[in-house]
Design a protein around this motif. Structure first.
Motif, PDB file in Angstrom:
ATOM      1  N   TYR A  43       0.830  -1.201   0.000  1.00  0.00           N
ATOM      2  CA  TYR A  43       0.000   0.000   0.000  1.00  0.00           C
ATOM      3  C   TYR A  43       0.866   1.253   0.000  1.00  0.00           C
ATOM      4  CZ  TYR A  43      -3.605  -3.339   1.289  1.00  0.00           C
ATOM      5  OH  TYR A  43      -4.460  -4.410   1.297  1.00  0.00           O
ATOM      6  N   PRO A  44       0.376   2.329  -0.649  1.00  0.00           N
ATOM      7  CA  PRO A  44       1.143   3.578  -0.663  1.00  0.00           C
ATOM      8  C   PRO A  44       1.198   4.247   0.697  1.00  0.00           C
ATOM      9  CG  PRO A  44      -0.999   3.868  -1.719  1.00  0.00           C
ATOM     10  CD  PRO A  44      -0.844   2.408  -1.471  1.00  0.00           C
ATOM     11  N   GLY A  45       0.165   4.027   1.528  1.00  0.00           N
ATOM     12  CA  GLY A  45       0.143   4.563   2.886  1.00  0.00           C
ATOM     13  C   GLY A  45      -0.021   3.437   3.882  1.00  0.00           C
ATOM     14  N   PRO A  46       0.773   3.379   4.951  1.00  0.00           N
ATOM     15  CA  PRO A  46       0.734   2.241   5.868  1.00  0.00           C
ATOM     16  C   PRO A  46      -0.634   1.966   6.463  1.00  0.00           C
ATOM     17  CG  PRO A  46       2.673   3.583   6.281  1.00  0.00           C
ATOM     18  CD  PRO A  46       1.826   4.340   5.304  1.00  0.00           C
ATOM     19  N   ARG A  47      -1.383   3.013   6.826  1.00  0.00           N
ATOM     20  CA  ARG A  47      -2.650   2.772   7.511  1.00  0.00           C
ATOM     21  C   ARG A  47      -3.682   2.091   6.613  1.00  0.00           C
ATOM     22  NH1 ARG A  47      -4.690   7.762  10.158  1.00  0.00           N
ATOM     23  NH2 ARG A  47      -6.543   6.485  10.551  1.00  0.00           N
ATOM     24  N   SER A  48      -3.447   2.108   5.290  1.00  0.00           N
ATOM     25  CA  SER A  48      -4.344   1.397   4.378  1.00  0.00           C
ATOM     26  C   SER A  48      -4.271  -0.114   4.580  1.00  0.00           C
ATOM     27  CB  SER A  48      -4.000   1.731   2.929  1.00  0.00           C
ATOM     28  OG  SER A  48      -4.187   3.112   2.676  1.00  0.00           O
ATOM     29  N   ALA A  49      -3.235  -0.581   5.275  1.00  0.00           N
ATOM     30  CA  ALA A  49      -3.055  -2.014   5.502  1.00  0.00           C
ATOM     31  C   ALA A  49      -3.797  -2.504   6.736  1.00  0.00           C
ATOM     32  CB  ALA A  49      -1.566  -2.330   5.640  1.00  0.00           C
ATOM     33  N   LEU A  50      -4.589  -1.662   7.375  1.00  0.00           N
ATOM     34  CA  LEU A  50      -5.208  -2.061   8.633  1.00  0.00           C
ATOM     35  C   LEU A  50      -6.140  -3.257   8.483  1.00  0.00           C
ATOM     36  CD1 LEU A  50      -5.767  -1.786  11.600  1.00  0.00           C
ATOM     37  CD2 LEU A  50      -7.351   0.085  11.112  1.00  0.00           C
ATOM     38  N   LEU A  51      -7.003  -3.260   7.462  1.00  0.00           N
ATOM     39  CA  LEU A  51      -7.962  -4.364   7.316  1.00  0.00           C
ATOM     40  C   LEU A  51      -7.251  -5.710   7.155  1.00  0.00           C
ATOM     41  CD1 LEU A  51     -10.800  -2.788   5.133  1.00  0.00           C
ATOM     42  CD2 LEU A  51     -10.641  -2.943   7.615  1.00  0.00           C
ATOM     43  N   PRO A  52      -6.294  -5.843   6.227  1.00  0.00           N
ATOM     44  CA  PRO A  52      -5.608  -7.134   6.142  1.00  0.00           C
ATOM     45  C   PRO A  52      -4.809  -7.477   7.394  1.00  0.00           C
ATOM     46  CG  PRO A  52      -4.640  -5.550   4.616  1.00  0.00           C
ATOM     47  CD  PRO A  52      -5.901  -4.947   5.114  1.00  0.00           C
ATOM     48  N   LEU A  53      -4.268  -6.490   8.084  1.00  0.00           N
ATOM     49  CA  LEU A  53      -3.540  -6.790   9.320  1.00  0.00           C
ATOM     50  C   LEU A  53      -4.477  -7.334  10.398  1.00  0.00           C
ATOM     51  CD1 LEU A  53      -0.756  -4.114   9.968  1.00  0.00           C
ATOM     52  CD2 LEU A  53      -0.616  -6.376   8.914  1.00  0.00           C
ATOM     53  N   LEU A  54      -5.696  -6.842  10.430  1.00  0.00           N
ATOM     54  CA  LEU A  54      -6.665  -7.386  11.383  1.00  0.00           C
ATOM     55  C   LEU A  54      -6.987  -8.839  11.048  1.00  0.00           C
ATOM     56  CD1 LEU A  54      -9.037  -4.311  11.819  1.00  0.00           C
ATOM     57  CD2 LEU A  54      -7.685  -5.404  13.627  1.00  0.00           C
ATOM     58  N   HIS A  55      -7.078  -9.159   9.760  1.00  0.00           N
ATOM     59  CA  HIS A  55      -7.263 -10.555   9.379  1.00  0.00           C
ATOM     60  C   HIS A  55      -6.037 -11.385   9.777  1.00  0.00           C
ATOM     61  CE1 HIS A  55     -11.076 -10.407   7.333  1.00  0.00           C
ATOM     62  NE2 HIS A  55     -10.693  -9.408   6.564  1.00  0.00           N
ATOM     63  N   LEU A  56      -4.864 -10.790   9.660  1.00  0.00           N
ATOM     64  CA  LEU A  56      -3.635 -11.501  10.015  1.00  0.00           C
ATOM     65  C   LEU A  56      -3.619 -11.882  11.495  1.00  0.00           C
ATOM     66  CD1 LEU A  56      -0.779 -12.477   9.213  1.00  0.00           C
ATOM     67  CD2 LEU A  56       0.047 -10.189   9.832  1.00  0.00           C
ATOM     68  N   VAL A  57      -3.936 -10.937  12.374  1.00  0.00           N
ATOM     69  CA  VAL A  57      -3.928 -11.266  13.800  1.00  0.00           C
ATOM     70  C   VAL A  57      -5.103 -12.179  14.159  1.00  0.00           C
ATOM     71  CG1 VAL A  57      -2.657  -9.180  14.420  1.00  0.00           C
ATOM     72  CG2 VAL A  57      -5.165  -9.139  14.442  1.00  0.00           C
ATOM     73  N   GLN A  58      -6.190 -12.084  13.410  1.00  0.00           N
ATOM     74  CA  GLN A  58      -7.309 -12.987  13.645  1.00  0.00           C
ATOM     75  C   GLN A  58      -6.926 -14.416  13.264  1.00  0.00           C
ATOM     76  OE1 GLN A  58     -11.826 -12.232  13.463  1.00  0.00           O
ATOM     77  NE2 GLN A  58     -11.251 -12.544  11.346  1.00  0.00           N
ATOM     78  N   ALA A  59      -6.084 -14.556  12.256  1.00  0.00           N
ATOM     79  CA  ALA A  59      -5.612 -15.879  11.855  1.00  0.00           C
ATOM     80  C   ALA A  59      -4.728 -16.505  12.922  1.00  0.00           C
ATOM     81  CB  ALA A  59      -4.850 -15.781  10.529  1.00  0.00           C
ATOM     82  N   GLU A  60      -4.156 -15.690  13.771  1.00  0.00           N
ATOM     83  CA  GLU A  60      -3.262 -16.199  14.817  1.00  0.00           C
ATOM     84  C   GLU A  60      -4.032 -16.783  15.991  1.00  0.00           C
ATOM     85  OE1 GLU A  60       0.198 -17.375  16.343  1.00  0.00           O
ATOM     86  OE2 GLU A  60      -0.013 -16.357  14.403  1.00  0.00           O
ATOM     87  N   GLU A  61      -5.071 -16.100  16.437  1.00  0.00           N
ATOM     88  CA  GLU A  61      -5.780 -16.531  17.645  1.00  0.00           C
ATOM     89  C   GLU A  61      -7.260 -16.856  17.416  1.00  0.00           C
ATOM     90  OE1 GLU A  61      -4.210 -14.445  21.395  1.00  0.00           O
ATOM     91  OE2 GLU A  61      -3.924 -12.937  19.831  1.00  0.00           O
ATOM     92  N   GLY A  62      -7.732 -16.694  16.198  1.00  0.00           N
ATOM     93  CA  GLY A  62      -9.112 -17.026  15.909  1.00  0.00           C
ATOM     94  C   GLY A  62     -10.083 -15.896  16.150  1.00  0.00           C
ATOM     95  N   HIS A  63      -9.618 -14.813  16.736  1.00  0.00           N
ATOM     96  CA  HIS A  63     -10.417 -13.605  16.893  1.00  0.00           C
ATOM     97  C   HIS A  63      -9.463 -12.443  17.146  1.00  0.00           C
ATOM     98  CE1 HIS A  63      -9.795 -14.764  21.087  1.00  0.00           C
ATOM     99  NE2 HIS A  63     -10.277 -13.612  21.496  1.00  0.00           N
ATOM    100  N   VAL A  64      -9.967 -11.226  17.090  1.00  0.00           N
ATOM    101  CA  VAL A  64      -9.125 -10.042  17.271  1.00  0.00           C
ATOM    102  C   VAL A  64      -9.045  -9.744  18.771  1.00  0.00           C
ATOM    103  CG1 VAL A  64      -8.812  -7.608  16.731  1.00  0.00           C
ATOM    104  CG2 VAL A  64      -9.745  -9.153  14.998  1.00  0.00           C
ATOM    105  N   THR A  65      -7.908 -10.040  19.341  1.00  0.00           N
ATOM    106  CA  THR A  65      -7.696  -9.821  20.767  1.00  0.00           C
ATOM    107  C   THR A  65      -7.115  -8.436  21.007  1.00  0.00           C
ATOM    108  OG1 THR A  65      -5.434 -10.687  20.676  1.00  0.00           O
ATOM    109  CG2 THR A  65      -7.216 -12.284  21.049  1.00  0.00           C
ATOM    110  N   ARG A  66      -7.036  -8.045  22.255  1.00  0.00           N
ATOM    111  CA  ARG A  66      -6.388  -6.766  22.579  1.00  0.00           C
ATOM    112  C   ARG A  66      -4.912  -6.803  22.197  1.00  0.00           C
ATOM    113  NH1 ARG A  66      -9.147  -5.474  28.483  1.00  0.00           N
ATOM    114  NH2 ARG A  66     -11.081  -4.595  27.662  1.00  0.00           N
TER     115      ARG A  66
END
Length: 281
Positions: free
Chosen positions: A28-51
């Motif tokens: 992405y041209p701007g880092p914050r545009s990556a937020l949605l896929p990063l949330l999927h990434l951390v969800q893939a780690e624990e099965g849900h978005v934790t703190r």
């Protein structure tokens, strides 16, 4: 949920996620545009978005945890609590509901002994109603980890969840072979499906979804004669039949209603709209 501040990931997990996050952010041209896929990434780690996952995303993108939380709680695809390996979503929007979606949802709630958004005791299945699966032509539709199971009945849906809980192989009506929720989340983060043959198996939209496209191209709809063919719109608007019926000729210079500009008070000299008021007047 852990007490604030959220704990960090173990060192080896964090190192792996940081490498993945770097790859995602670079798209992405701007880092914050990556937020949605990063949330999927951390969800893939624990099965849900934790703190902990929220904290990780915030640190990678130089955002506040409040900003990340606002996004993660807005979209229904991000879980807020632990769930099952298989997210079973039953469409209960208008068409699916009247075609049997409501009956399927009630059947599954009773059969599984869970309510909306709840998970079976064995941790296999989480049940939820979905407002629309964007597959109305196959109603009623059930989705498992976002793969389609079309034209369902209470009986077939009950068999589906029984097979999932028993570890038996189930095949979606169309799309890729089924995988777990965590594996699906990683793919949604933008990482490839590495299972042999999975990508080739995805196929395309089902035949019911493609009938309109076939007609638009001038093809014959299945089971219908040539009189039901709608001519493709390759000619100019003046040659299109005004009603869309085959064989009817449009008057010269008569554009179709799809292409013709519509008369408005602003374009009608006989009935002007009058001066436009300034903002606040």
């Amino acid at each position: 949920m852990p007490a604030l501040p959220a704990p960090d990931y173990p060192a080896e997990v964090r190192a792996r996620l940081e490498a993945d996050a770097k790859e995602v952010i670079a798209r992405y041209p701007g880092p914050r545009s990556a937020l949605l896929p990063l949330l999927h990434l951390v969800q893939a780690e624990e099965g849900h978005v934790t703190r902990t996952g929220i904290r990780f995303c915030a640190e990678q993108l130089d955002l506040t945890t409040a900003e990340v939380t606002a996004v993660s709680t807005f979209y229904s695809m991000y879980r807020r609590k632990a769930g099952g390996d298989y997210q079973v979503g039953v469409c209960t929007n208008t068409l699916c509901a009247v075609m049997g979606g409501d009956a399927i949802f009630e059947e599954l709630k009773e059969h599984l002994g869970v309510g909306n958004g709840e998970t079976t005791e064995d941790g296999a299945v989480s049940l939820e109603h979905i407002e629309c699966n964007a597959a109305c032509d196959f109603a009623p539709v059930v989705m498992v980890n976002w793969e389609f199971f079309d034209n369902q009945t209470p009986e077939s849906a009950r068999q589906l969840v029984d097979d999932l809980r028993a570890g038996r192989t189930v095949e979606p009506t169309r799309g890729a072979p089924l995988c777990t929720f965590k594996e699906t989340a990683r793919m949604l983060a933008g990482f490839p499906d590495e299972r042999p043959g999975a990508v080739e198996a995805t196929g395309s939209a089902g035949p019911a979804s493609l009938i309109g496209l076939r007609l638009a191209k001038g093809e014959v709809a299945p089971g219908r004669g040539a009189g039901h063919v709608v001519s493709p719109r390759t000619a100019g608007p003046a040659e299109e039949p005004p009603s869309g019926h085959p064989g009817e000729q449009a008057p010269a210079g008569h554009p179709s209603s799809h292409d013709a500009p519509q008369e408005t008070s602003a374009s009608d000299d006989q009935h002007p709209a009058g001066p436009t008021a300034e903002e606040g007047e």
